[in-house]
Write a protein that holds these residues in place. Structure first.
Motif, PDB file in Angstrom:
ATOM      1  N   ARG A  49       0.836  -1.210   0.000  1.00 41.71           N
ATOM      2  CA  ARG A  49       0.000   0.000   0.000  1.00 41.71           C
ATOM      3  C   ARG A  49       0.863   1.249   0.000  1.00 41.71           C
ATOM      4  O   ARG A  49       2.051   1.207   0.305  1.00 41.71           O
ATOM      5  CB  ARG A  49      -0.943  -0.004   1.195  1.00 41.71           C
ATOM      6  CG  ARG A  49      -0.246  -0.113   2.548  1.00 41.71           C
ATOM      7  CD  ARG A  49      -1.294  -0.109   3.674  1.00 41.71           C
ATOM      8  NE  ARG A  49      -2.205  -1.221   3.586  1.00 41.71           N
ATOM      9  CZ  ARG A  49      -3.547  -1.111   3.607  1.00 41.71           C
ATOM     10  NH1 ARG A  49      -4.112   0.074   3.729  1.00 41.71           N
ATOM     11  NH2 ARG A  49      -4.305  -2.175   3.538  1.00 41.71           N
ATOM     12  N   THR A  74      -4.314   0.539  -1.224  1.00 37.80           N
ATOM     13  CA  THR A  74      -3.487  -0.548  -1.765  1.00 37.80           C
ATOM     14  C   THR A  74      -3.218  -0.406  -3.266  1.00 37.80           C
ATOM     15  O   THR A  74      -2.375  -1.116  -3.803  1.00 37.80           O
ATOM     16  CB  THR A  74      -4.166  -1.914  -1.529  1.00 37.80           C
ATOM     17  OG1 THR A  74      -5.488  -1.853  -2.066  1.00 37.80           O
ATOM     18  CG2 THR A  74      -4.245  -2.230  -0.039  1.00 37.80           C
ATOM     19  N   ARG A  75      -3.930   0.513  -3.945  1.00 38.04           N
ATOM     20  CA  ARG A  75      -3.792   0.571  -5.403  1.00 38.04           C
ATOM     21  C   ARG A  75      -2.359   0.870  -5.861  1.00 38.04           C
ATOM     22  O   ARG A  75      -1.833   0.171  -6.725  1.00 38.04           O
ATOM     23  CB  ARG A  75      -4.797   1.588  -5.971  1.00 38.04           C
ATOM     24  CG  ARG A  75      -4.882   1.529  -7.464  1.00 38.04           C
ATOM     25  CD  ARG A  75      -6.269   1.848  -8.004  1.00 38.04           C
ATOM     26  NE  ARG A  75      -6.214   1.773  -9.444  1.00 38.04           N
ATOM     27  CZ  ARG A  75      -5.723   2.731 -10.233  1.00 38.04           C
ATOM     28  NH1 ARG A  75      -5.277   3.855  -9.706  1.00 38.04           N
ATOM     29  NH2 ARG A  75      -5.674   2.564 -11.535  1.00 38.04           N
ATOM     30  N   ASP A 113      -0.282  -2.280  -5.285  1.00 36.90           N
ATOM     31  CA  ASP A 113      -0.578  -3.371  -6.224  1.00 36.90           C
ATOM     32  C   ASP A 113      -0.015  -3.074  -7.615  1.00 36.90           C
ATOM     33  O   ASP A 113       0.501  -3.963  -8.287  1.00 36.90           O
ATOM     34  CB  ASP A 113      -2.095  -3.598  -6.306  1.00 36.90           C
ATOM     35  CG  ASP A 113      -2.652  -4.119  -4.983  1.00 36.90           C
ATOM     36  OD1 ASP A 113      -1.854  -4.621  -4.167  1.00 36.90           O
ATOM     37  OD2 ASP A 113      -3.879  -4.014  -4.774  1.00 36.90           O
ATOM     38  N   LYS A 114      -0.138  -1.808  -8.037  1.00 42.79           N
ATOM     39  CA  LYS A 114       0.380  -1.440  -9.361  1.00 42.79           C
ATOM     40  C   LYS A 114       1.892  -1.607  -9.417  1.00 42.79           C
ATOM     41  O   LYS A 114       2.457  -2.086 -10.391  1.00 42.79           O
ATOM     42  CB  LYS A 114       0.011   0.014  -9.694  1.00 42.79           C
ATOM     43  CG  LYS A 114      -1.424   0.156 -10.149  1.00 42.79           C
ATOM     44  CD  LYS A 114      -1.582   1.305 -11.130  1.00 42.79           C
ATOM     45  CE  LYS A 114      -0.922   1.004 -12.458  1.00 42.79           C
ATOM     46  NZ  LYS A 114      -1.318   1.898 -13.539  1.00 42.79           N
TER      47      LYS A 114
END
Lengths: 555, 555
Positions: free
Chosen positions: A293, A396-397, A400-401
């Motif tokens: 995150r 978290t985006r 994750d990316k």
């Protein structure tokens, strides 16, 4: 991984036919880069084709060839142009510039693929008898000139010893959390096989897909999750090394006071002692959960203070990664290129600006891995610390990316070189009390040196990606418009300027890339005359003729 | 710590005038010991008095003496009987037997106390010029013959270089959690001074009161809280070493890939490279809270499984200490000797027996240090794991009692020797999958060898005190009724038998005591011929005449 190497680029990063994916954003991206460095457009600079490459004739004596054939099988002694070109260099800036231009003064006279440790010993003995240098080569991903096919004074030729036929997991001890693995195993195969037993090494350098266990240890590498799983020098429990004088091996004790720890001499030896043939490494049960995150900090200093608090408070994170202002800006622009900025997004940005998160704001990515409970506790504790340091949670985006694209960036370098743009990285480490100082000084030295070329502007950005109780790494990425024909001079000027700053202001010449040929000039200062004398004497003890990887680590 | 050493025993452990405290339980204790080893009573075996000790005449050349006086001041060059006797040996079993008997074949020809690193270099150069061996000496607490005043072939004499005048904290970096400290500082002074800044090294070996920073590093020591704070090789950040060829120094990077890590060659060098003069070490904020508590397990195996779970699940404990059945029995009997067992206690014991906690039950002590929150979380998590392994919680009393007396046991050895009882320790480490096997085999070898003397029974007990993801230490304590005149032969027979088991069954010859003179015979097997060649070449690179601590670590 294809053994004949045809599935991989011989003159660039990674899989043949695969490039950095920009899709329909390609033009916009290059326009942005051109603008950043003050150019109207970028020119194409194509690399030389294999059929136009002029390799020096192989100097391998007929008798040596016969002995090598006998030792490993004729099909494993290669001297075709593809194999020789592929193994001439690693993936350093100097390597890529030279191979793209077709500048090859020393190529391997043969590339030999032994099948096991005994064959490695025989190959080395044959090389010694024929006065040939031996360059150990796993994935060949060194970015510091660690695998260039150099020979030493008086040596008749050079054999590159490719370890990738030695690619098996020999044992997994699920009680002791160790695995014994052959050195030529690539990252993906290694993790796939360990995961069948429910375990992971979790050594994920950016080169993961194209580097091997032996190389990770030989160069003292660190993976992106080293905060949680340790760098190579920490997770190696024991190793076997084939040397000109025979096999050097350490034993698998969890700790010992029976004299100095030779694992720490093997880790970082960069092939100068011999060829690591297998190693026993510490493994972990596969994590039940992964959480990556982002947080946004007002400044590098605030973010860096938070990193320090996270490690000194021993929050059990697998990764802490803090981009500085320019790197945050770069990635955020990169993500937006070619996309319409919505009105909501523009309003949000304005609000961030007003809140002090404008220029100089820094993204931190935190990774936590383990049981669901461990991840929950670590994430909560880490979030509390970040909030205390004034951060905004980004969810978290961004994590994750990042996780998804974590091995892709090296492909971009080839695309940049093809457009006349130099790009290089430089990583160091220093104490917490010196980190802001060193970050500022190296950034300034890089910028000033590049601007002194009078050829356009610079891209200079950095991140902290490995942190410790006593300090952290600093990883700089920098780009510049190269002057045709002067690419290596420019690179050299940058290295000299940055190296001087590191030496004078308490930074190591490498945190996890190693020394190779590129960092030789700074080694003596860093280790000191007696330190170098010790390392040299240690190498001579197992390699009296100094045939192992000449021109790397030592003069 | 008194510099003239008169405050310390010259022929035994610790403070002059202080003995192991048994109070009014003394007779009962010795009766118990006598019964355990099958003797009716124990005889007094008094050590020789200093005035009866015959020291070899000092061979120090007049010219060397003059140069040493000039280098460090005449008052810091000592050759009186007390100083020479004090520095003849360390505190190994062999050392104590010989000094108690007055067997001295080689004493220091002078004891020199340099005041700083430059003086150390000058002393070493004078020694080199006059072909004198140099034995570095801090607290002199080595239990493996690490400081015996030996000289090498062709050397004219031996100087013991006492580091204890170099006893200052030079710097505390509270941002980077490091401190730079002179090597001759004793444990208590070091901790007292660090605590003024709010920090601690928390390196607490049993020898803590009578050992120095330099010795901890040189011998790769581990403190009782190494699970939390790391062993010396982990917490040393950089060091300066005065060698015959000049100063060897490492730099204070949190991590580096610029070649092998020379800190790991200095740690464990045992004076063979030179004299550590100061070191930068990792420190921690003083813990807000300490919690030490006990658990009772049904068997060593259940307890050992719990230790493994505690480290592999990364519960943040500072100490995990599991006694085996005999050691649990010994300490529990020791605690009860001379006390009336209450009816309640007898009923409780009977209940424990019925519940499976009788013979073979094992006490584990867990220590947790840090913030109140960290201690609460760690203690809760650890308790859950112990309960899952069938343990009974014993509360904080056993932990507190252990903590209170944690430096006292070495005094008992002198009291035992005075009663004709041999007592020695032996520590090793191995992987988790081998720990039960090695524990059983070493215990059996010790018992069998002692019983083969035909002189009474043995006391053999062990504990795990340092644990890692991949394995743990095993620390054996054993006692036997010595045959007068054959003490050293018996000791040798025990070492040979135990050493064979370690070599054949995957144990290191030392987990944290080091090699010294005692473990030389096992070094070559453990490091291998090439490993020894490397270590020897490294030493020769900084000490071509091999004057530094001859007879230790290497042949």
């Amino acid at each position: 991984m294809s053994l004949d190497r045809k599935g991989l680029k011989w003159n660039g990063w990674g899989l043949a036919g695969h490039d950095f994916e920009l899709g329909d954003r390609e033009d916009a991206f290059w326009d942005y880069i051109a603008a950043e460095i003050g150019r109207e457009s970028l020119e194409a600079v194509a690399p030389i084709a294999l059929e136009d490459l002029r390799l020096p004739a192989s100097r391998l004596p007929r008798q040596a060839r016969a002995e090598l054939n006998d030792a490993v099988g004729a099909e494993h002694v290669r001297s075709d142009a593809y194999e020789r070109a592929f193994h001439t260099y690693g993936k350093s800036f100097r390597d890529l510039i030279r191979i793209r231009r077709g500048e090859i003064t020393s190529a391997p006279d043969a590339v030999v693929y032994p099948g096991d440790a005994a064959e490695v010993i025989r190959v080395i003995q044959i090389a010694r008898a024929h006065r040939l240098a031996v360059v150990p080569y796993g994935g060949g991903s060194s970015v510091v000139g660690g695998v260039e096919a150099l020979r030493g004074t008086g040596q008749q030729g050079v054999i590159t010893l490719d370890t990738t036929r030695m690619n098996r997991v020999l044992d997994v001890d699920t009680i002791s959390h160790t695995a014994t693995i052959q050195a030529g195993m690539y990252g993906p195969a290694l993790e796939a096989e360990l995961s069948e037993s429910g375990y992971t090494l979790s050594h994920y350098p950016q080169s993961f897909e194209f580097s091997t266990l032996g190389g990770w240890i030989a160069a003292r590498g660190a993976g992106q999750q080293s905060n949680g799983y340790g760098a190579a020098a920490k997770w190696v429990v024991s190793a076997r090394v084939a040397t000109p004088e025979g096999e050097l091996r350490t034993l698998s004790f969890p700790n010992s006071a029976a004299g100095p720890n030779l694992n720490h001499l093997i880790a970082g030896s960069e092939g100068t002692l011999g060829v690591i043939t297998d190693a026993t490494v510490q493994v972990h049960p596969l994590p039940e959960k992964r959480d990556y995150r982002g947080f946004l900090f007002k400044s590098f200093e605030r973010g860096s203070d938070a990193v320090r608090a996270l490690v000194q408070d021993e929050i059990g994170l697998s990764m802490i990664r803090l981009s500085d202002g320019p790197e945050t800006e770069f990635y955020s622009t990169f993500a937006e290129i070619g996309k319409e900025r919505s009105r909501v997004r523009r309003l949000a940005d304005a609000a961030l600006d007003r809140g002090g998160f404008g220029d100089g704001a820094c993204v931190m990515l935190l990774g936590s891995e383990g049981s669901a409970g461990q991840v929950r506790i670590a994430t909560a504790a880490a979030t509390a610390i970040c909030l205390r340091h004034g951060a905004i949670p980004l969810g978290t985006r961004p994590g994750d990316k990042w996780y998804e694209g974590r091995f892709e960036m090296p492909y971009l370098r080839d695309s940049m070189l093809t457009r006349g743009l130099g790009v290089e990285t430089l990583e160091t480490s220093t104490s917490w009390s010196n980190i802001a100082n060193l970050h500022a000084r190296v950034s300034a030295a890089l910028t000033e040196t590049i601007e002194s070329f009078g050829n356009g502007g610079s891209l200079v950005m950095a991140h902290i990606s490995h942190s410790y109780r006593t300090g952290a790494s600093l990883y700089f990425t920098f780009g510049w418009p190269m002057t045709e024909g002067a690419e290596l001079d420019e690179w050299q000027a940058i290295k000299v300027a940055a190296g001087r700053v590191l030496r004078e202001h308490g930074g190591t010449i490498s945190h996890h890339h190693g020394v190779g040929a590129d960092h030789l000039p700074w080694m003596r200062d860093e280790k000191g005359g007696l330190g170098m004398a010790i390392l040299s004497a240690a190498a001579a003890a197992v390699d009296p003729d100094r045939i192992m990887n000449p021109g790397k680590l030592f003069d």
